[in-house]
Motif scaffolding. Structure first.
Motif, PDB file in Angstrom:
ATOM      1  N   VAL A 123      -3.709  23.275  28.433  1.00  0.00           N
ATOM      2  CA  VAL A 123      -2.659  22.641  28.950  1.00  0.00           C
ATOM      3  C   VAL A 123      -1.005  22.666  28.112  1.00  0.00           C
ATOM      4  O   VAL A 123      -1.669  21.553  26.719  1.00  0.00           O
ATOM      5  N   VAL A 150      -7.074  25.180  37.848  1.00  0.00           N
ATOM      6  CA  VAL A 150      -8.247  25.640  36.938  1.00  0.00           C
ATOM      7  C   VAL A 150      -9.004  24.639  35.592  1.00  0.00           C
ATOM      8  O   VAL A 150      -9.151  24.285  34.448  1.00  0.00           O
ATOM      9  N   GLU A 151      -7.412  23.570  35.373  1.00  0.00           N
ATOM     10  CA  GLU A 151      -7.138  22.829  34.707  1.00  0.00           C
ATOM     11  C   GLU A 151      -8.697  21.424  34.822  1.00  0.00           C
ATOM     12  O   GLU A 151      -9.178  21.283  33.433  1.00  0.00           O
ATOM     13  N   MET A 198      -3.271  26.216  41.531  1.00  0.00           N
ATOM     14  CA  MET A 198      -3.997  26.797  40.606  1.00  0.00           C
ATOM     15  C   MET A 198      -3.647  26.049  39.055  1.00  0.00           C
ATOM     16  O   MET A 198      -5.253  26.187  38.177  1.00  0.00           O
ATOM     17  N   LYS A 199      -3.107  25.539  39.275  1.00  0.00           N
ATOM     18  CA  LYS A 199      -2.875  24.745  36.963  1.00  0.00           C
ATOM     19  C   LYS A 199      -3.580  23.658  37.704  1.00  0.00           C
ATOM     20  O   LYS A 199      -4.545  23.053  36.518  1.00  0.00           O
ATOM     21  N   ARG A 212       4.658  20.764  32.731  1.00  0.00           N
ATOM     22  CA  ARG A 212       2.808  21.195  32.888  1.00  0.00           C
ATOM     23  C   ARG A 212       2.763  22.879  32.553  1.00  0.00           C
ATOM     24  O   ARG A 212       2.852  22.526  33.622  1.00  0.00           O
ATOM     25  N   GLY A 213       2.254  23.180  32.272  1.00  0.00           N
ATOM     26  CA  GLY A 213       2.139  24.475  31.895  1.00  0.00           C
ATOM     27  C   GLY A 213       0.980  24.781  31.450  1.00  0.00           C
ATOM     28  O   GLY A 213      -0.141  23.849  31.321  1.00  0.00           O
ATOM     29  N   VAL A 214      -0.589  24.806  32.477  1.00  0.00           N
ATOM     30  CA  VAL A 214      -2.242  25.783  31.975  1.00  0.00           C
ATOM     31  C   VAL A 214      -2.280  27.063  31.696  1.00  0.00           C
ATOM     32  O   VAL A 214      -1.431  28.030  33.184  1.00  0.00           O
ATOM     33  N   GLU A 238       1.518  24.955  41.520  1.00  0.00           N
ATOM     34  CA  GLU A 238       1.040  23.939  40.969  1.00  0.00           C
ATOM     35  C   GLU A 238      -1.039  23.223  41.197  1.00  0.00           C
ATOM     36  O   GLU A 238      -1.381  23.184  40.762  1.00  0.00           O
ATOM     37  N   TYR A 258      12.087  26.161  36.838  1.00  0.00           N
ATOM     38  CA  TYR A 258      11.414  26.788  35.334  1.00  0.00           C
ATOM     39  C   TYR A 258       9.946  27.764  35.351  1.00  0.00           C
ATOM     40  O   TYR A 258       9.122  27.803  36.512  1.00  0.00           O
ATOM     41  N   ARG A 259       9.961  27.711  34.377  1.00  0.00           N
ATOM     42  CA  ARG A 259       8.402  29.211  34.475  1.00  0.00           C
ATOM     43  C   ARG A 259       7.729  29.348  33.233  1.00  0.00           C
ATOM     44  O   ARG A 259       8.413  28.590  31.933  1.00  0.00           O
TER      45      ARG A 259
END
Lengths: 199, 156
Positions: B70, A56-57, A52-53, B133-135, A50, B100-101
């Motif tokens: 994103v 980076v975002e 790092m997301k 959400r995935g970044v 969480e 999840y991943r």
């Protein structure tokens, strides 16, 4: 009497058969243990993921002049009563920052496992005639950091009847070392609950 | 006659337990202002139970301020209603725990392992909608795989 002996032997064999042999598991996968009294691998992964997301975002690591920011990993304070090895978290954050392509991490200054003491130690060889002085690293070449990543973890425990609950909150801050202003912050929290057996 | 009474009693007990469960009601604005970029997805389903319990409502993407991709999966727990609620009460599966991943692939199709490549726990209350959400770890990664599995931790 003979039957009692056979029955006892059977019980022992049955109990012995209940164990499992040592085997590898995915540290954050569906087989891993969940405990109330500690931060488990899945939670370390969640906090790092969480953070790092969000980092980076946000683009907070990017510089306007195009140069990569240099980040030092400072102290993540443990305000819980538990022994938590923060290197689990900072190791994941280091890797994530390096991989982002937006910044790079310094090992010359930092806290705990994020400081490589050999950077200073090799420069102390300048007066040691054992070493070829042309090969000794010079002073004044190490690049100072632009940003510092620090944080803290807090825990609050509650008990109600047989139910026990632990709430954990990680707070991470990225500070611009030129101005002292925090340019990014992130909270990641989670809670875990268990009910003690009656007996 | 006796069988009918037993069946009614079982149904009543089931309704009683199912009625004790909390499910989520939602409200939202009907006319949307957003213009999202939709991601066309390809699915591989090995656990049809998990697939039926979580409904994929949308899959969107955008480019962040940091210049990375994103993606956001909107999932809703479908474990509401009479029989699903009895079943989740029986299995002690309310709320529904999943892991999840997101795994990211670079332009050569190579997997880039990051902190976000580990399984992350998420909890769904019946009827609840959540956004996973995935970044992307960097701007070179534009393809991804989202995996979802029922969280069996401490239930083995």
């Amino acid at each position: 009497m003979k039957y009692l002996g056979i029955l006892s032997a059977l019980c022992v064999m049955l109990a012995g058969g209940c164990g499992t042999a040592a085997h590898n598991i995915d540290p954050s996968g569906p087989e891993a243990l969940v405990t109330v009294s500690s931060v488990d691998p899945a939670e370390w992964s969640m906090v790092a993921s969480e953070a790092m997301k969000s980092l980076v975002e946000s683009g907070a690591l990017k510089r306007e002049d195009g140069r990569k920011s240099i980040v030092m990993i400072s102290r993540v304070r443990n305000y819980t009563l538990l022994h938590l090895d923060m290197a689990i978290l900072t190791g994941k954050l280091r890797q994530g920052i390096q991989m982002s392509g937006q910044a790079t991490v310094t090992s010359a200054i930092g806290y705990g496992a994020n400081l490589d003491e050999s950077i200073r130690a090799v420069r102390d060889l300048e007066n040691d005639d054992l070493f070829n002085q042309a090969t000794v690293q010079k002073r004044g070449t190490v690049i100072a950091p632009d940003l510092s990543l620090a944080g803290m973890v807090l825990q609050q425990q509650s008990v109600s009847g047989r139910k026990e609950e632990s709430y954990y909150m990680f707070h991470l801050t990225l500070t611009d070392l030129a101005t002292g202003i925090a340019i990014w912050e992130k909270n990641v929290d989670f809670a875990k609950q268990a009910e003690r057996p009656i007996l | 006659m006796r069988k009918s009474i037993i069946a009614v009693a079982i149904a009543a007990i089931g309704m009683l337990f199912a009625g004790c469960q909390n499910t989520v009601n939602t409200m939202e604005n009907e006319e949307k202002a957003m213009r999202p970029a939709i991601v066309d997805t390809k699915h591989f389903v090995s656990d049809s139970f998990c697939n039926n319990r979580l409904k994929l409502l949308s899959f969107r993407k955008s480019i962040s301020q940091g210049g990375v991709m994103v993606v956001q999966a909107e999932l809703r727990s479908e474990r509401y209603g009479f029989f699903p609620e009895i079943w989740s009460w029986w299995r002690n599966d309310n709320p529904y725990h999943v892991l999840y991943r997101f795994e990211w692939l670079d332009s050569n199709g190579m997997n880039v392992a990051t902190a976000g490549s580990d399984w992350v726990p998420v909890i769904f209350i019946p009827g609840e909608t959540k956004f996973l959400r995935g970044v992307a770890p960097n701007s070179r990664c534009n393809d991804f795989v989202l995996s979802v599995v029922e969280d069996g931790r401490n239930r083995n």
